[in-house]
Design an enzyme around this catalytic site. Structure first.
Site, PDB file in Angstrom:
ATOM      1  N   MET A   1       4.904  36.337  32.840  1.00 50.56           N
ATOM      2  CA  MET A   1       6.325  36.366  33.194  1.00 50.56           C
ATOM      3  C   MET A   1       6.543  35.640  34.506  1.00 50.56           C
ATOM      4  O   MET A   1       5.734  35.758  35.431  1.00 50.56           O
ATOM      5  CB  MET A   1       6.796  37.801  33.319  1.00 50.56           C
ATOM      6  CG  MET A   1       6.883  38.434  31.973  1.00 50.56           C
ATOM      7  SD  MET A   1       8.105  39.723  31.970  1.00 50.56           S
ATOM      8  CE  MET A   1       7.954  40.217  30.272  1.00 50.56           C
TER       9      MET A   1
ATOM     10  N   HIS B   1       8.201  41.676  38.103  1.00 52.54           N
ATOM     11  CA  HIS B   1       8.641  42.223  39.392  1.00 52.54           C
ATOM     12  C   HIS B   1       8.816  43.739  39.288  1.00 52.54           C
ATOM     13  O   HIS B   1       8.411  44.484  40.175  1.00 52.54           O
ATOM     14  CB  HIS B   1       9.989  41.629  39.794  1.00 52.54           C
ATOM     15  CG  HIS B   1       9.984  40.152  40.064  1.00 52.54           C
ATOM     16  ND1 HIS B   1      10.688  39.256  39.293  1.00 52.54           N
ATOM     17  CD2 HIS B   1       9.392  39.422  41.028  1.00 52.54           C
ATOM     18  CE1 HIS B   1      10.527  38.034  39.777  1.00 52.54           C
ATOM     19  NE2 HIS B   1       9.728  38.103  40.825  1.00 52.54           N
TER      20      HIS B   1
ATOM     21  N   LYS C   1      -0.634  37.259  39.605  1.00 50.13           N
ATOM     22  CA  LYS C   1      -0.233  35.979  38.998  1.00 50.13           C
ATOM     23  C   LYS C   1      -0.347  34.875  40.044  1.00 50.13           C
ATOM     24  O   LYS C   1      -0.782  33.773  39.751  1.00 50.13           O
ATOM     25  CB  LYS C   1       1.191  36.080  38.482  1.00 50.13           C
ATOM     26  CG  LYS C   1       1.739  34.739  38.131  1.00 50.13           C
ATOM     27  CD  LYS C   1       2.939  34.851  37.253  1.00 50.13           C
ATOM     28  CE  LYS C   1       3.495  33.479  37.029  1.00 50.13           C
ATOM     29  NZ  LYS C   1       4.202  32.997  38.217  1.00 50.13           N
TER      30      LYS C   1
END
Ligand code: AMP
Length: 282
Positions: free
Chosen positions: A186, A37, A151
């Site tokens: 992640m 993020h 992602k």
């Protein structure tokens, strides 16, 4: 960094901060922030005058109530991570009524079929929930650029279609996948893995790297069968889907063409925790 807990307060700050022609970047998230993020926020920060980061666990995009209930909520930690950002970053933690004015329900969105592949197939209603929240946030925030991670590549493509379809004047920027040292993409859900599971989950990206290598000489079908076998042989993982798909249409690759771009997509459960990843193949 300043935090706003409802849209009226955010709007006041935006009205006083933004000038004619200001570049307003937007990074929507569900919180439980990690370096992935933060990489989006850093990019938005370097490309805009003001950046809004939203933190909202959107109920309508969860097709499984356990997943929604167990989704990590770490607001204190999130705000502490964001506190390092300069003043141009405004954090928006919406009230439910900012987003859902007529009860918590999603609209229905169609994007020419890409919404029915992969995540759409295995998470019914997920992209209706995504469309509902993203469209609402775009309408109230009115960003000039919005940042989404590769992602969630299918989500990124869907958001591009959403702004095209509803003629929303915002540029959608796709950002590279940020990975842990062992290659695991992640994800907020990684928090729910044990340390050992987190190490073992490196298998997902290691498999994708081998997929890329094998796809050079083998057919999509052969590579897909190899991946299915790899996960069948490993009791700790349950493969939900593996697809080699056309990057634009997201339909399964039946016969390779040199003119088309392909991408591999995977969704795997590790002890009931669902992880996804993707890699570009050519
Ligand atoms: P989420 O909070 O999971 O809804 O994610 C918010 C945004 O961050 C989405 O655009 C995601 O695609 C993006 N994102 C999540 N994980 C990563 C990552 N590992 N690398 C880059 N972007 C990511």
């Amino acid at each position: 960094m300043r935090v706003f807990y409802n849209f009226d307060a955010l709007k006041k700050a935006l009205d006083s901060k933004s000038k004619e022609g200001s570049a307003l970047g937007f990074v929507p998230t569900m919180g439980a922030l990690h370096q992935g993020h933060l990489s989006l926020i850093k990019q938005a920060s370097s490309e805009n005058d003001i950046v809004i980061v939203s933190l909202f666990v959107n109920p309508t995009q969860f097709n499984n109530s356990d997943d929604f209930d167990n989704y990590p909520r770490t607001i204190e930690q999130d705000l502490s991570l964001l506190s390092g950002f300069e003043n141009k970053v405004l954090v928006y933690v919406p009230e439910v009524k900012d987003i859902y004015q007529n009860g918590i329900q999603s609209g229905h969105f169609e994007y020419g079929g890409i919404e029915n592949e992969m995540e759409g197939k295995f998470r019914p209603g997920h992209f209706d929930g995504v469309g509902t929240i993203v469209k609402r946030l775009f309408e109230i925030i009115k960003p000039t650029q919005a940042y989404f991670g590769e992602k969630d590549f299918q989500q990124l493509q869907i958001v591009k279609k959403l702004v095209e379809k509803y003629q929303i004047p915002v540029k959608i920027v796709g950002c590279p996948i940020y990975r842990e040292a062992n290659g695991l993409a992640m994800s907020s859900r990684n928090e729910r893995l044990t340390l050992q599971e987190r190490q073992e989950a490196a298998l997902i990206f290691n498999t994708l790297k081998l997929v890329k290598e094998k796809f050079g000489t083998k057919s999509a079908k052969e590579v897909t069968e190899w991946v299915q076998k790899t996960f069948q042989n490993n009791a700790k993982f349950t493969l939900e889907y593996f697809e080699i798909a056309n990057e634009n249409t997201l339909t399964t690759c039946i016969r390779k063409s040199k003119k088309k771009k392909y991408r591999a997509f995977i969704a795997v459960f590790v002890n009931n925790i669902r992880l996804i990843d993707t890699i570009s193949l050519n």
